[in-house]
Design a protein around this motif. Structure first.
Motif, PDB file in Angstrom:
ATOM      1  N   TRP A  67      12.242   3.000   8.244  1.00  0.00           N
ATOM      2  CA  TRP A  67      11.546   1.957   9.001  1.00  0.00           C
ATOM      3  C   TRP A  67      10.031   2.139   8.978  1.00  0.00           C
ATOM      4  CZ3 TRP A  67      15.046   2.179  13.979  1.00  0.00           C
ATOM      5  CH2 TRP A  67      16.252   1.518  13.710  1.00  0.00           C
ATOM      6  N   GLN A  68       9.595   3.246   8.455  1.00  0.00           N
ATOM      7  CA  GLN A  68       8.163   3.550   8.461  1.00  0.00           C
ATOM      8  C   GLN A  68       7.450   2.713   7.404  1.00  0.00           C
ATOM      9  OE1 GLN A  68       6.769   7.363   6.908  1.00  0.00           O
ATOM     10  NE2 GLN A  68       5.849   7.785   8.914  1.00  0.00           N
ATOM     11  N   THR A  69       6.492   1.928   7.815  1.00  0.00           N
ATOM     12  CA  THR A  69       5.741   1.095   6.872  1.00  0.00           C
ATOM     13  C   THR A  69       4.722   1.942   6.111  1.00  0.00           C
ATOM     14  OG1 THR A  69       4.290   0.483   8.716  1.00  0.00           O
ATOM     15  CG2 THR A  69       6.034  -1.068   8.117  1.00  0.00           C
ATOM     16  N   ALA A  70       4.279   1.427   4.973  1.00  0.00           N
ATOM     17  CA  ALA A  70       3.430   2.196   4.070  1.00  0.00           C
ATOM     18  C   ALA A  70       2.135   2.667   4.723  1.00  0.00           C
ATOM     19  CB  ALA A  70       3.106   1.355   2.831  1.00  0.00           C
ATOM     20  N   ASP A  71       1.558   1.847   5.621  1.00  0.00           N
ATOM     21  CA  ASP A  71       0.280   2.224   6.222  1.00  0.00           C
ATOM     22  C   ASP A  71       0.388   3.500   7.045  1.00  0.00           C
ATOM     23  OD1 ASP A  71       1.795   0.188   7.825  1.00  0.00           O
ATOM     24  OD2 ASP A  71       0.396   0.867   9.360  1.00  0.00           O
ATOM     25  N   ALA A  72       1.606   3.816   7.564  1.00  0.00           N
ATOM     26  CA  ALA A  72       1.787   5.046   8.331  1.00  0.00           C
ATOM     27  C   ALA A  72       1.734   6.277   7.438  1.00  0.00           C
ATOM     28  CB  ALA A  72       3.117   5.007   9.077  1.00  0.00           C
ATOM     29  N   ARG A  73       1.999   6.087   6.131  1.00  0.00           N
ATOM     30  CA  ARG A  73       1.990   7.215   5.202  1.00  0.00           C
ATOM     31  C   ARG A  73       0.683   7.320   4.414  1.00  0.00           C
ATOM     32  NH1 ARG A  73       7.097   4.910   4.507  1.00  0.00           N
ATOM     33  NH2 ARG A  73       6.405   3.834   2.627  1.00  0.00           N
ATOM     34  N   ILE A  74       0.178   6.182   3.978  1.00  0.00           N
ATOM     35  CA  ILE A  74      -0.994   6.240   3.096  1.00  0.00           C
ATOM     36  C   ILE A  74      -2.242   5.642   3.733  1.00  0.00           C
ATOM     37  CG2 ILE A  74       0.438   6.178   1.024  1.00  0.00           C
ATOM     38  CD1 ILE A  74      -0.183   3.222   0.744  1.00  0.00           C
ATOM     39  N   GLY A  75      -2.107   5.174   4.968  1.00  0.00           N
ATOM     40  CA  GLY A  75      -3.263   4.607   5.642  1.00  0.00           C
ATOM     41  C   GLY A  75      -3.410   3.117   5.363  1.00  0.00           C
ATOM     42  N   VAL A  76      -3.973   2.416   6.333  1.00  0.00           N
ATOM     43  CA  VAL A  76      -4.102   0.959   6.213  1.00  0.00           C
ATOM     44  C   VAL A  76      -5.046   0.573   5.074  1.00  0.00           C
ATOM     45  CG1 VAL A  76      -6.012   0.786   7.868  1.00  0.00           C
ATOM     46  CG2 VAL A  76      -4.456  -1.147   7.564  1.00  0.00           C
ATOM     47  N   TRP A  77      -6.022   1.430   4.747  1.00  0.00           N
ATOM     48  CA  TRP A  77      -6.998   1.124   3.696  1.00  0.00           C
ATOM     49  C   TRP A  77      -6.312   0.883   2.359  1.00  0.00           C
ATOM     50  CZ3 TRP A  77     -11.945  -0.221   3.614  1.00  0.00           C
ATOM     51  CH2 TRP A  77     -12.664  -0.101   2.429  1.00  0.00           C
ATOM     52  N   ARG A  78      -5.369   1.799   2.019  1.00  0.00           N
ATOM     53  CA  ARG A  78      -4.658   1.661   0.750  1.00  0.00           C
ATOM     54  C   ARG A  78      -3.454   0.723   0.881  1.00  0.00           C
ATOM     55  NH1 ARG A  78      -3.027   7.199  -1.678  1.00  0.00           N
ATOM     56  NH2 ARG A  78      -2.443   5.809  -3.385  1.00  0.00           N
ATOM     57  N   ALA A  79      -2.774   0.769   2.044  1.00  0.00           N
ATOM     58  CA  ALA A  79      -1.584  -0.067   2.209  1.00  0.00           C
ATOM     59  C   ALA A  79      -1.911  -1.550   2.127  1.00  0.00           C
ATOM     60  CB  ALA A  79      -0.918   0.244   3.553  1.00  0.00           C
ATOM     61  N   GLU A  80      -3.053  -1.952   2.649  1.00  0.00           N
ATOM     62  CA  GLU A  80      -3.481  -3.351   2.596  1.00  0.00           C
ATOM     63  C   GLU A  80      -4.275  -3.658   1.332  1.00  0.00           C
ATOM     64  OE1 GLU A  80      -2.644  -5.703   4.595  1.00  0.00           O
ATOM     65  OE2 GLU A  80      -1.617  -4.498   6.121  1.00  0.00           O
ATOM     66  N   ASN A  81      -4.404  -2.643   0.450  1.00  0.00           N
ATOM     67  CA  ASN A  81      -5.163  -2.792  -0.805  1.00  0.00           C
ATOM     68  C   ASN A  81      -6.619  -3.193  -0.564  1.00  0.00           C
ATOM     69  OD1 ASN A  81      -3.075  -2.139  -2.677  1.00  0.00           O
ATOM     70  ND2 ASN A  81      -2.173  -4.149  -2.307  1.00  0.00           N
ATOM     71  N   TRP A  82      -7.156  -2.739   0.591  1.00  0.00           N
ATOM     72  CA  TRP A  82      -8.548  -3.052   0.881  1.00  0.00           C
ATOM     73  C   TRP A  82      -9.486  -2.413  -0.139  1.00  0.00           C
ATOM     74  CZ3 TRP A  82      -8.385  -2.076   6.897  1.00  0.00           C
ATOM     75  CH2 TRP A  82      -7.725  -3.155   7.494  1.00  0.00           C
ATOM     76  N   ASP A  83      -9.113  -1.209  -0.645  1.00  0.00           N
ATOM     77  CA  ASP A  83      -9.957  -0.557  -1.646  1.00  0.00           C
ATOM     78  C   ASP A  83     -10.011  -1.388  -2.928  1.00  0.00           C
ATOM     79  OD1 ASP A  83      -7.275  -0.127  -2.091  1.00  0.00           O
ATOM     80  OD2 ASP A  83      -7.531   1.939  -2.832  1.00  0.00           O
ATOM     81  N   VAL A  84      -8.862  -1.988  -3.282  1.00  0.00           N
ATOM     82  CA  VAL A  84      -8.816  -2.819  -4.483  1.00  0.00           C
ATOM     83  C   VAL A  84      -9.662  -4.068  -4.296  1.00  0.00           C
ATOM     84  CG1 VAL A  84      -7.307  -4.173  -5.986  1.00  0.00           C
ATOM     85  CG2 VAL A  84      -6.547  -1.944  -5.133  1.00  0.00           C
TER      86      VAL A  84
END
Length: 544
Positions: free
Chosen positions: A479-496
């Motif tokens: 149930w753990q969403t990606a932002d909990a593991r890799i952070g919202v910056w990468r999970a939302e592709n904000w860096d991209v």
């Protein structure tokens, strides 16, 4: 031709259940915080699990409704008639009142932590269910390294949601830019900063005093935990929810206390009754009590109503004026009313609320807007006049008003004329009745989701495990969403997106610079060509 190899299954019996020990802790207490979880606990006990509750005045709150559940009493965090409670219930709610509430919770931290830890060890708890404000409960789960489930109301995760108790609205949809700026930037920031500072600073001091490591932010230990919200879309403003946030309301009960003989006789002998109740812990000012009583008497005089029931659970009889003066000039001694000498008004210490609301002769419900009262009114399609007194009740009132199921009055500016007009409108407005019928369908269908809540708790107990980086509390990693593991910056592709935006910007700037150079070169070439042709023409003219 039928397939003879089909396998027959009995729904709900296709897993092997190992009995588990579950402990629920509520720091606030009261029926709306405790009883919904006990209803889930009753279902879990039918599945062979053991269930225990640790809460303020647990035995008084639950009485004999769940004899099979073990009860442990805590000291009450909030004393109903203390000076602090009167401020919270009777004054306008603001940031200072949030401080009062926070200090009350902080002052009881060690008491709740030590008692809950003792019970959890004694019961060999496999899972803790924690009320949404019960920080000590989460810390006990963290200490014992066992799974935790959080139980509460709606959180309002969407950016377009807000809260009326701080002067905003439940939704910012359709609001002006300046109102959205005030609520999102100013009000939200102020509230978040205060609550962050208060809950971290002072709760950390309490944590250190009992030997627990401090946290960096309030939800550090619950960000990966399942949250069960006792609510439903239709009543709530719709939004997109993550897997760890599950709506399982409205939690209703399979049976309710029936009407007493005298109360049933009173209701049957009146056809248009208003029922007044402010829950098991709330009350309003003596001035407001007088205004409400006067409005009821005026409505009885004009025959708009022919009966009234008032449950004075926390309202002392001394909080009423000695006499009520009607517009007709008649003066009525309130003692005759409070001692049930008036044949059209029934005063009670406590009322079987659902049974009252479920009777067809009860036409109006004057309520504080507590969640349990609202669910019962929606289930029975009873029109509501809401006078919010505290915290979430302001939002509840606005949501129901938006849905066309209720009208609202202010505890700070209660007016007898407004009461009279609003009650009259609720009695005659067919659109409100139609809207309530629609909401009744939502409430009646969704009430079965308490079984889903029991399923989800079992799923956590049987599958939760320690995951690296998730903290000390075992979680359901699926149930753990990606932002909990890799952070919202990468999970939302904000860096991209930032890289793409910068690349596009650089490309535009580079193209612009090249374009300028081309223009400059072209301009020079045109000037040189023009000068050369002009010079040649002049030379030819002179030679001729």
């Amino acid at each position: 031709m039928a397939n003879e190899n089909y396998i027959s299954m009995s729904i709900g019996s296709n897993i092997e259940r190992v009995p588990k020990n579950i402990v629920f802790c509520s720091m606030i207490g009261g029926r709306s915080h405790v009883k919904p979880v006990l209803e889930i606990g009753r279902l879990l006990m039918k599945r062979s699990h053991n269930f225990t509750i640790v809460a303020p005045n647990a035995r008084k709150t639950v009485k004999n409704e769940y004899p099979q559940i073990s009860l442990y009493d805590l000291d009450p965090v909030m004393k109903e008639h203390s000076s602090e409670s009167r401020k919270l219930y009777q004054e306008e709610f603001n940031i200072n009142h949030l401080q009062i509430l926070a200090r009350q919770l902080e002052a009881h931290y060690s008491h709740v932590f030590n008692n809950l830890k003792r019970v959890a060890l004694e019961k060999k708890a496999d899972l803790l269910i924690c009320d949404v404000v019960a920080q000590p409960c989460v810390d006990v789960a963290w200490t014992l390294k066992i799974p935790v489930v959080i139980f509460g109301g709606a959180l309002g995760l969407a950016s377009y949601k807000s809260d009326p108790m701080f002067g905003c609205h439940v939704t910012l949809e359709g609001k002006s830019f300046f109102e959205r700026f005030r609520c999102v930037i100013i009000q939200h920031s102020q509230t978040a900063f205060y609550w962050y500072k208060s809950s971290v600073k002072y709760f950390n001091q309490e944590r250190i005093s009992v030997g627990i490591e401090p946290v960096s932010y309030p939800t550090e230990r619950t960000r990966n935990s399942l949250f069960l919200a006792n609510t439903f879309f239709g009543f709530e403003i719709a939004e997109t929810l993550p897997p760890l946030y599950q709506e399982i309301g409205p939690i209703m009960y399979d049976s309710y206390p029936p009407l007493t003989t005298s109360l049933e006789s009173f209701i049957n002998s009146h056809e248009r009754i208003i029922y007044i109740a402010f829950g098991d812990r709330f009350y309003t000012t003596p001035e407001n009590n007088g205004k409400i009583l006067k409005s009821v008497l005026e409505l009885l005089t004009t025959k708009n109503l022919d009966g009234a029931i008032w449950a004075l659970t926390q309202t002392p009889m001394t909080d009423f004026p000695s006499t009520i003066n009607l517009q007709s000039g008649i003066s009525i001694n309130t003692t005759t009313i409070l001692t049930n000498s008036n044949p059209h008004i029934k005063i009670l210490d406590w009322a079987p609320q659902f049974a009252v609301l479920n009777h067809t002769n009860v036409k109006i419900f004057l309520t504080h807007g507590g969640i349990e009262s609202i669910f019962e009114a929606l289930y029975t399609a009873t029109p509501m006049l809401i006078m919010p007194l505290y915290v979430d009740q302001y939002g509840n009132a606005e949501k129901l008003t938006m849905q066309g199921c209720a009208l609202t009055v202010s505890k700070l500016a209660l007016d007898e004329k407004d009461l009279f007009e609003n009650i009259t409108r609720l009695l005659t407005d067919h659109s409100i009745a139609q809207n309530l019928k629609r909401m009744q369908i939502f409430a009646r269908i969704n009430r079965l989701r308490k079984y889903r809540a029991a399923d989800l708790i079992e799923l956590v107990m049987y599958t939760a495990k320690h995951v690296e980086g998730a903290g000390n509390i075992p979680i359901v990693s699926e149930w753990q969403t990606a932002d909990a593991r890799i952070g919202v910056w990468r999970a939302e592709n904000w860096d991209v997106w930032v890289f793409a935006s910068i690349s596009c910007l650089l490309l535009v700037v580079t193209a612009g610079l090249i374009g300028i150079k081309i223009l400059k070169f072209a301009n020079r070439w045109i000037i040189i060509r023009w000068f050369s042709r002009t010079t040649n023409r002049n030379t030819k003219e002179k030679s001729q």
